[in-house]
Design a protein around this motif. Structure first.
Motif, short mmCIF file in Angstrom:
data_model
loop_
_atom_site.label_atom_id
_atom_site.label_comp_id
_atom_site.label_asym_id
_atom_site.label_seq_id
_atom_site.Cartn_x
_atom_site.Cartn_y
_atom_site.Cartn_z
N PRO A 75 -24.76 -51.66 4.33
CA PRO A 75 -24.04 -51.62 2.91
C PRO A 75 -25.10 -51.04 2.24
O PRO A 75 -25.99 -50.81 2.13
CB PRO A 75 -24.00 -52.96 2.93
CG PRO A 75 -24.78 -53.33 3.64
CD PRO A 75 -24.96 -52.55 5.29
N VAL A 76 -24.84 -50.81 0.79
CA VAL A 76 -26.02 -51.02 -0.44
C VAL A 76 -26.05 -52.34 -0.62
O VAL A 76 -25.67 -53.40 -1.43
CB VAL A 76 -25.16 -50.11 -2.15
CG1 VAL A 76 -26.51 -50.58 -2.68
CG2 VAL A 76 -24.70 -48.71 -1.10
N ILE A 77 -27.66 -52.61 -0.41
CA ILE A 77 -27.91 -54.19 -1.02
C ILE A 77 -28.33 -54.33 -2.04
O ILE A 77 -29.26 -53.62 -2.87
CB ILE A 77 -28.69 -55.31 0.01
CG1 ILE A 77 -27.90 -55.42 1.20
CG2 ILE A 77 -29.26 -56.11 0.00
CD1 ILE A 77 -29.05 -55.33 2.57
N ARG A 78 -28.41 -55.31 -3.11
CA ARG A 78 -28.68 -55.12 -4.52
C ARG A 78 -29.20 -56.15 -4.66
O ARG A 78 -28.66 -57.82 -4.71
CB ARG A 78 -27.41 -54.71 -5.31
CG ARG A 78 -27.56 -54.18 -7.19
CD ARG A 78 -26.83 -53.93 -7.67
NE ARG A 78 -26.64 -54.28 -9.15
CZ ARG A 78 -26.68 -54.60 -9.92
NH1 ARG A 78 -25.72 -56.17 -9.60
NH2 ARG A 78 -27.41 -54.72 -11.14
N ALA A 79 -30.24 -57.03 -4.96
CA ALA A 79 -31.02 -58.11 -5.21
C ALA A 79 -31.94 -57.76 -6.24
O ALA A 79 -32.27 -56.79 -7.00
CB ALA A 79 -32.07 -57.97 -3.85
N LYS A 80 -32.73 -58.99 -6.61
CA LYS A 80 -33.73 -59.17 -7.72
C LYS A 80 -34.83 -59.57 -7.88
O LYS A 80 -34.94 -60.09 -6.29
CB LYS A 80 -32.99 -59.85 -8.51
CG LYS A 80 -33.24 -60.29 -10.09
CD LYS A 80 -32.73 -60.99 -11.01
CE LYS A 80 -33.34 -61.31 -11.99
NZ LYS A 80 -33.36 -62.13 -13.29
N GLN A 81 -36.04 -59.09 -8.15
CA GLN A 81 -37.84 -59.08 -8.31
C GLN A 81 -37.80 -60.68 -7.89
O GLN A 81 -36.69 -61.16 -9.16
CB GLN A 81 -37.90 -58.83 -9.16
CG GLN A 81 -39.96 -58.85 -9.42
CD GLN A 81 -40.22 -58.12 -10.28
OE1 GLN A 81 -39.81 -57.99 -11.74
NE2 GLN A 81 -41.38 -57.88 -10.51
N GLY A 82 -38.44 -60.92 -6.87
CA GLY A 82 -38.60 -62.41 -7.18
C GLY A 82 -37.68 -63.34 -5.99
O GLY A 82 -38.72 -64.40 -6.03
N GLN A 83 -36.74 -62.86 -6.15
CA GLN A 83 -35.87 -62.95 -4.53
C GLN A 83 -36.78 -63.56 -3.35
O GLN A 83 -37.74 -62.43 -2.75
CB GLN A 83 -34.69 -62.80 -4.22
CG GLN A 83 -33.50 -63.23 -5.65
CD GLN A 83 -32.19 -62.56 -5.86
OE1 GLN A 83 -32.22 -60.96 -5.22
NE2 GLN A 83 -31.18 -63.42 -5.60
N THR A 84 -36.24 -63.80 -2.01
CA THR A 84 -36.58 -63.37 -1.05
C THR A 84 -35.58 -63.10 0.04
O THR A 84 -34.52 -65.07 -0.31
CB THR A 84 -37.32 -64.54 -0.10
OG1 THR A 84 -38.92 -65.05 -1.28
CG2 THR A 84 -37.64 -64.59 1.12
N LEU A 85 -35.15 -62.56 1.06
CA LEU A 85 -33.71 -62.28 1.33
C LEU A 85 -33.89 -62.76 2.49
O LEU A 85 -34.77 -62.42 3.78
CB LEU A 85 -33.38 -60.70 1.25
CG LEU A 85 -34.17 -59.88 -0.14
CD1 LEU A 85 -33.94 -58.06 -0.57
CD2 LEU A 85 -32.84 -60.97 -0.90
N PRO A 86 -33.41 -63.33 2.33
CA PRO A 86 -33.10 -64.05 4.58
C PRO A 86 -32.03 -62.91 5.14
O PRO A 86 -31.40 -63.55 5.60
CB PRO A 86 -32.66 -65.27 3.71
CG PRO A 86 -31.27 -65.81 2.98
CD PRO A 86 -32.14 -64.24 2.11
N PHE A 87 -32.38 -61.78 5.98
CA PHE A 87 -31.49 -61.08 6.32
C PHE A 87 -32.05 -61.87 8.36
O PHE A 87 -32.95 -62.11 8.60
CB PHE A 87 -32.27 -59.61 6.68
CG PHE A 87 -32.61 -59.24 5.76
CD1 PHE A 87 -30.60 -58.79 4.59
CD2 PHE A 87 -32.72 -58.69 5.10
CE1 PHE A 87 -30.69 -58.04 3.55
CE2 PHE A 87 -32.94 -58.13 3.37
CZ PHE A 87 -31.97 -57.75 2.86
N ASP A 88 -30.40 -61.28 8.53
CA ASP A 88 -30.25 -61.72 10.37
C ASP A 88 -29.87 -60.47 10.67
O ASP A 88 -28.67 -60.47 10.73
CB ASP A 88 -29.94 -62.88 10.38
CG ASP A 88 -29.78 -63.90 10.98
OD1 ASP A 88 -31.37 -64.95 10.22
OD2 ASP A 88 -28.78 -65.58 10.25
N VAL A 89 -30.36 -59.88 11.43
CA VAL A 89 -30.24 -58.64 11.38
C VAL A 89 -30.01 -58.20 12.96
O VAL A 89 -30.72 -58.87 13.88
CB VAL A 89 -31.16 -57.43 11.60
CG1 VAL A 89 -31.09 -56.13 12.21
CG2 VAL A 89 -31.84 -57.16 9.58
#
Ligand code: C2O
Ligand code: CU
Ligand code: CU
Length: 488
Positions: A75-89
């Motif tokens: 996908p194209v993931i769009r996130a923001k500065q300051g967030q912590t991205l909790p990925f399950d790969v």
């Protein structure tokens, strides 16, 4: 004869080439890669499922591919500065893999390099803290020895970072309407139209170059209708080895961002030369023009296959934009974009030198045979005389230091990449870099003469999860043109 005339002229004789060649000439709609938008908030872990699949690149054939939540690419993931991205790969591709976040300023233990293997059937759950400014980043397999084939087969996706300034900027940002992400790759298709990848001694040496360009998983040219106004193209060169010289059919390219974020002001360029791994964002003014196109000159730095095919004209259209009458993004071309303090060369306390070595005397043809289309742990190329070794740390960096890294090569043009940071290019192959490459970068072109980058290391990477630096021609990387460093 230009390319279009050639295609018309050759249509009559195309039956001799079979239906596959005919279908290649038609323009397909630009695929809009599915968007995972996290900027409004994250309420659950974010799944990224590495899968094997079949995918139609637009020629009717079912190619064997790998994908991430999709049949091809991620996908194209769009996130923001300051967030912590909790990925399950999760990985079900039938082989071990890794997913590296290329361009992110994150600690080594979540960087997804070759040490963070995800077994077949396994799940890797990194919490990825986004500290940096707005920028276009990407993610791809970094499985040592298998990066080239796994990435080629489709294990790659996009990670867009926004920040308060970018979200409120007077710039197009409606995904799939006036803001398009373009993943550019080259492929080879077999006689049945199925994607193929074959390593030979020559492919080890040059890196793999396909004879067909694809955009977002569809064979080029692709086309898209847009509204009247400015259109933003966020472009990634995700080829294994091919440099792409891009230009517009009409007018110049207005470059607003490079690998690590916005330029300080927009740069007009006749063309830009993008190595594998590089990202640039450009604006196209569709106010006073009915159609425009993004073209690639395949003689520009990455071989002459198309030049031969199309009667000496190497220009190939990747994307055609056609305007409808309705008003879209009404802003104007920006002049000031970002104002982020760059490190100063006089602050550098350490200088390191790296020589990329193609020829360490290995028999590449024999290796290609032995490794069955993977590069294996081939140890056939090197940096400073040392082929990449998983259990050897090559450089130790002190956290917070500003350094100058100097890079040279024994032959040919190579794109050099450093993990965990963005840098400024002080010189590129002995010269000042083009204006569009003077902002934040994590890739630098290296051929004759020294290329020098100024870099500050702000995140930690320990011995069991070091950062990588390497040539981003993926076959060279797999072949050993890579090293490891810690930041402590
Ligand atoms: Cu895009 Cu080490 O990689
Ligand atoms: Cu990287
Ligand atoms: Cu290389």
């Amino acid at each position: 004869m230009n390319r279009r005339q050639f295609l018309i002229a050759s249509a009559a004789s195309a039956s001799a080439l079979g239906t596959f060649a005919l279908s290649q000439a038609a323009s397909r709609p630009l695929p809009i890669i599915p968007l995972t938008d996290l900027t409004e908030g994250i309420d659950a872990r974010v799944p990224l499922n590495l899968v094997s699949a079949t995918h139609d690149f637009g020629n009717g054939a079912a190619s064997q591919t790998l994908g991430i939540n999709n049949s091809y690419l991620g996908p194209v993931i769009r996130a923001k500065q300051g967030q912590t991205l909790p990925f399950d790969v999760s990985n079900t591709i039938g082989d071990v893999s890794t997913i590296h976040w290329h361009g992110l300023h994150i600690p080594g233990d979540v960087d997804g390099g070759p040490h963070q293997e995800i077994a077949d059937g396994g799940v890797w759950s990194p919490d990825v803290p986004i500290a940096q400014h707005a920028s276009m980043n990407w993610f791809h397999s970094h499985m040592h020895g298998k990066t080239a084939q796994q990435t080629y087969n489709g294990l790659a996706g996009i990670l867009l970072i926004e920040d308060d300034a970018s979200l409120s900027a007077d710039l197009p940002q409606t995904y799939g309407v006036d803001d398009f992400t373009l993943v550019l790759q080259d492929k080879t298709f077999d006689a049945g139209g199925r994607m193929s990848y074959e390593l030979t001694g020559e492919v080890f040496e040059e890196g793999f170059e396909g004879d067909t360009m694809i955009v977002n998983g569809a064979i080029a040219p692709v086309s898209q209708t847009v509204l009247t106004g400015l259109v933003r193209l966020r472009i990634l060169n995700a080829c294994n080895a091919r440099f792409l010289e891009l230009s517009m059919q009409t007018g110049t390219l207005t470059v607003i961002a490079s690998d690590g974020g916005f330029l300080s002001s927009a740069v007009e360029a006749e063309s830009i030369l993008m190595s594998p791994g590089e990202r640039y964002e450009v604006l196209v003014d569709m106010n006073d023009i009915e159609t425009n196109a993004l073209n690639v000159n395949l003689d520009g730095g990455g071989g002459g296959i198309y030049g031969g095919l199309f009667g000496g004209d190497p220009l190939t259209t990747l994307l055609t934009l056609s305007r409808t009458g309705d008003q879209g993004f009404a802003g104007s071309m920006p002049n000031r974009l970002a104002n982020i303090d760059a490190p100063r060369p006089q602050d550098a306390t350490v200088t390191r030198s790296f020589e990329l070595q193609m020829d360490v005397g290995a028999d590449l043809a024999a290796l290609a045979m032995a490794w069955d289309n993977f590069c294996g742990d081939a140890m056939a190329m090197a940096i400073n005389g040392q082929p990449m070794k998983m259990d050897r740390i090559d450089e130790t960096v002190h956290k917070g230091d500003t350094e100058i890294w100097r890079i040279a090569v024994d032959e040919d043009l190579h794109p050099f990449h450093i993990h965990g940071c963005s840098f400024r290019i002080l010189s590129q192959s002995g010269a000042e870099p083009p204006a569009y490459a003077q902002g934040w970068k994590d890739m630098v072109h290296v051929d004759e003469g020294w290329s020098e980058v100024l870099v500050k290391f702000e995140h930690e990477a320990a011995t069991d999860a070091p950062y990588m630096y390497h040539c981003h021609i993926l076959e060279h990387e797999d072949c050993g043109m890579m090293g490891q460093f810690t930041v402590t």
